[in-house]
Design an enzyme around this catalytic site. Sequence first.
Site, mmCIF file in Angstrom:
data_model
loop_
_atom_site.group_PDB
_atom_site.id
_atom_site.type_symbol
_atom_site.label_atom_id
_atom_site.label_comp_id
_atom_site.label_asym_id
_atom_site.label_seq_id
_atom_site.Cartn_x
_atom_site.Cartn_y
_atom_site.Cartn_z
ATOM 1 N N LYS A 105 1.029 -1.420 0.077
ATOM 2 C CA LYS A 105 0.134 -0.197 -0.018
ATOM 3 C C LYS A 105 0.769 1.659 0.209
ATOM 4 O O LYS A 105 0.410 2.647 -1.127
ATOM 5 C CB LYS A 105 -0.936 -0.142 1.465
ATOM 6 C CG LYS A 105 -1.685 1.601 1.743
ATOM 7 C CD LYS A 105 -2.761 1.161 2.596
ATOM 8 C CE LYS A 105 -1.485 1.839 4.260
ATOM 9 N NZ LYS A 105 -1.736 2.761 4.773
ATOM 10 N N ASN A 106 2.059 1.293 1.119
ATOM 11 C CA ASN A 106 2.513 2.197 1.175
ATOM 12 C C ASN A 106 3.804 2.904 0.153
ATOM 13 O O ASN A 106 4.253 4.100 -0.420
ATOM 14 C CB ASN A 106 3.135 2.169 2.705
ATOM 15 C CG ASN A 106 2.442 2.467 3.679
ATOM 16 O OD1 ASN A 106 0.764 2.977 3.392
ATOM 17 N ND2 ASN A 106 2.646 2.204 5.081
ATOM 18 N N ARG A 129 -3.327 10.184 4.665
ATOM 19 C CA ARG A 129 -1.928 10.722 4.922
ATOM 20 C C ARG A 129 -1.595 11.107 3.281
ATOM 21 O O ARG A 129 -0.202 12.335 3.271
ATOM 22 C CB ARG A 129 -1.156 10.473 5.993
ATOM 23 C CG ARG A 129 0.210 10.860 5.842
ATOM 24 C CD ARG A 129 0.174 11.685 6.424
ATOM 25 N NE ARG A 129 2.005 12.258 7.020
ATOM 26 C CZ ARG A 129 2.203 13.012 7.497
ATOM 27 N NH1 ARG A 129 1.367 14.592 7.640
ATOM 28 N NH2 ARG A 129 3.594 13.680 7.330
ATOM 29 N N CYS A 140 -4.234 7.969 9.834
ATOM 30 C CA CYS A 140 -4.860 7.084 10.633
ATOM 31 C C CYS A 140 -4.484 7.949 11.687
ATOM 32 O O CYS A 140 -3.680 9.043 12.139
ATOM 33 C CB CYS A 140 -3.901 6.451 11.213
ATOM 34 S SG CYS A 140 -4.145 4.601 10.230
ATOM 35 N N ARG A 195 1.123 14.391 12.915
ATOM 36 C CA ARG A 195 1.816 13.769 11.915
ATOM 37 C C ARG A 195 1.250 15.275 11.366
ATOM 38 O O ARG A 195 0.876 15.463 9.900
ATOM 39 C CB ARG A 195 0.912 12.977 10.833
ATOM 40 C CG ARG A 195 0.691 11.845 12.519
ATOM 41 C CD ARG A 195 -0.060 10.734 11.299
ATOM 42 N NE ARG A 195 0.584 10.494 9.996
ATOM 43 C CZ ARG A 195 0.064 9.347 9.309
ATOM 44 N NH1 ARG A 195 -1.026 8.835 9.881
ATOM 45 N NH2 ARG A 195 0.979 8.883 8.683
ATOM 46 N N PRO A 196 2.987 16.083 12.230
ATOM 47 C CA PRO A 196 2.983 17.957 10.732
ATOM 48 C C PRO A 196 3.635 16.997 9.498
ATOM 49 O O PRO A 196 3.889 16.058 9.094
ATOM 50 C CB PRO A 196 4.223 17.712 11.257
ATOM 51 C CG PRO A 196 4.999 17.262 12.259
ATOM 52 C CD PRO A 196 3.950 15.818 12.400
ATOM 53 N N ASP A 221 4.816 19.720 7.936
ATOM 54 C CA ASP A 221 6.425 20.877 7.814
ATOM 55 C C ASP A 221 7.913 20.159 6.941
ATOM 56 O O ASP A 221 8.559 20.957 6.015
ATOM 57 C CB ASP A 221 6.984 21.488 8.608
ATOM 58 C CG ASP A 221 7.586 20.246 10.069
ATOM 59 O OD1 ASP A 221 6.679 19.260 10.118
ATOM 60 O OD2 ASP A 221 9.158 20.442 10.619
ATOM 61 N N LEU A 222 8.109 19.107 7.533
ATOM 62 C CA LEU A 222 9.890 18.636 6.307
ATOM 63 C C LEU A 222 9.002 18.766 4.536
ATOM 64 O O LEU A 222 10.358 18.970 4.175
ATOM 65 C CB LEU A 222 10.080 17.228 6.776
ATOM 66 C CG LEU A 222 10.614 17.423 8.058
ATOM 67 C CD1 LEU A 222 11.123 15.986 8.491
ATOM 68 C CD2 LEU A 222 11.795 18.112 7.934
ATOM 69 N N ASP A 234 5.583 0.153 11.606
ATOM 70 C CA ASP A 234 3.271 -0.081 11.785
ATOM 71 C C ASP A 234 3.595 -1.494 12.184
ATOM 72 O O ASP A 234 1.995 -2.362 11.476
ATOM 73 C CB ASP A 234 3.456 0.136 10.161
ATOM 74 C CG ASP A 234 4.107 1.574 9.896
ATOM 75 O OD1 ASP A 234 3.346 2.494 10.500
ATOM 76 O OD2 ASP A 234 3.267 2.114 8.488
ATOM 77 N N ILE A 273 8.898 6.275 16.783
ATOM 78 C CA ILE A 273 8.096 7.010 15.342
ATOM 79 C C ILE A 273 7.326 8.199 15.897
ATOM 80 O O ILE A 273 6.764 8.953 16.104
ATOM 81 C CB ILE A 273 8.291 6.586 14.677
ATOM 82 C CG1 ILE A 273 8.682 5.885 14.187
ATOM 83 C CG2 ILE A 273 7.306 7.067 12.763
ATOM 84 C CD1 ILE A 273 10.063 5.863 14.129
ATOM 85 N N ARG A 315 -8.304 -0.238 5.029
ATOM 86 C CA ARG A 315 -7.548 1.140 4.726
ATOM 87 C C ARG A 315 -6.633 0.261 3.682
ATOM 88 O O ARG A 315 -5.875 0.679 3.128
ATOM 89 C CB ARG A 315 -7.242 1.836 5.703
ATOM 90 C CG ARG A 315 -8.297 2.809 5.696
ATOM 91 C CD ARG A 315 -7.966 4.149 6.992
ATOM 92 N NE ARG A 315 -7.200 4.902 6.240
ATOM 93 C CZ ARG A 315 -6.496 6.107 6.576
ATOM 94 N NH1 ARG A 315 -7.683 6.338 7.661
ATOM 95 N NH2 ARG A 315 -6.067 6.884 5.920
#
Length: 464
Positions: free
Chosen positions: A22-23, A105, A129, A134-135, A137-138, A321, A343, A413
């Site tokens: 998925k990812n 996300r 999720c 879960r910013p 900014d990067l 995960d 994390i 999902r």
Amino acid sequence: MDHFLIRGGSRLSGTVEISGSKNAALPIMAACLMTDGINRLHRVPALSDIDAMTRLLVDLGCRVRREAPRKIDIPNHPDLDGAMTIEVIDPTSVDPGDDDARSMRASICMLGPLLARRGKAILAQPGGCSIGERPIDLHLKGLSKLGARFYREDGCIVGEAPDGLRGATVFLCGASGPTVLGTINVMTAATLAEGETRIVGAACEPEVVDTARLLNAMGAKITGAGTSEIVIEGVKQLHAVEHTIIPDRIETGTFMVAAAITGGELRLRGARLDHLVAFVDRLEQAGAKVIQQNGDVLVRAGDRPQSVDYVTWPYPGYPTDLQAQLMALLSTADGKSRVIEHIYPQRFKHATELAKMGAQIDVTGSTAWIDGVNTLVAATVRASDLRASAALLLAAMSASGSSKLERVDHIDRGYEKIEQKLACVGAEIDRCPAKPKLTVSVLGREPETAPTVEPERTDRQIVA
Ligand code: EPZ
């Protein structure tokens, strides 16, 4: 929402086909926005997050098609993911639908390709999720270094790069280490930037490497993917390709725990152990036997799980995960285990639900202590996020009695046909569809109109 009824106690045995990752599939689908022609992707799993990404691509002028499902030659195994084709038909839109962008996300992966190819992107703040902060900014910092400008408008992030992107040196490590999707986003955008981009502190996950493999096949010039420094020499254009997505390492790990927690033995077809070295190290320490054989992974439960300690860490460390799934196994281990979540320090919502099944888990800050019990007992539990729902399903399969797992929309999902795959190796799981919502109509009365929502202020706020 659907729920599962799970009768625990069956020992799993047999063969399961592992789906595509998925990812990896999500950013790879987004990268197809940058090409002309028809891309053909194999092993894109059939999941609700993939459906959301498909709708976003359609909003952005793509034609997305699914070919017939793949028959799997394993008795009673469900059909899986047919190939997907993606073709850009109308390259003018830069503004995909808000609901799908907010629900996931990975919608942030649209930002890089849109800026690189269309010079502008308008995206709702991505959701996903509920596993803590879960910013983004990067992502914004990296793309800004390539020359994009960002501001917020009407609750959306607007990015602009009307004169194209320019190569730069970008440091992408945050307080918790590198960012996976941030690395992919900047790397993907940089393929069409002018000159050389160097990403220092890059994420090394297999999903980054698979996306780089796709982009290089499209004509990009990327070296170093899979290490902490990636170099991208910009090219003028990318072309459509045929690509096979890597196997899902998190699904693989979840099925490995399924064998271990039920005292069973599974053959996982098409799985890759080289993507799971840290996880396998801990699973073996917990007593399971794992071998790679002719392209398959064989996993066999030990006599009784033993306690282990683990810390989640960026790749090649132990994956966050798979934190919840191993916790389910260790809930019935001999001795006391310790987990440190590096994390996402708050990613422990499953611990409270596992406790309803008799697990003894004490969470303090980002550390969980698990005191193993002999057996878990059936209970009604509620999933809070994707991997938490997998952990609860695993626990329920080992528990005595029938458990109810609520909110399986979370599991849908990220796990393709999980209850059907588990059923073909001996699990007893029924999916119970949600009751349709009753709509009450009152004779002679018009239905109420939707409440109006005050529009947000539209003053421009520079965010990066
Ligand atoms: C990916 O999310 C995965 N999602 C997640 O899997 C996974 O948990 C995560 O990587 C870590 O491995 C997808 O690929 C769709 P990150 P991503 O940016 O890329 C912080 C699942 O269950 N950070 O690598 O969004 C962040 O808060 C999902 O399938 C910033 O500070 O994660 C975290 O502590 C859940 N600023 C750390 O970096 C940023 O701009 C790593 O996050 C971005 C991230």
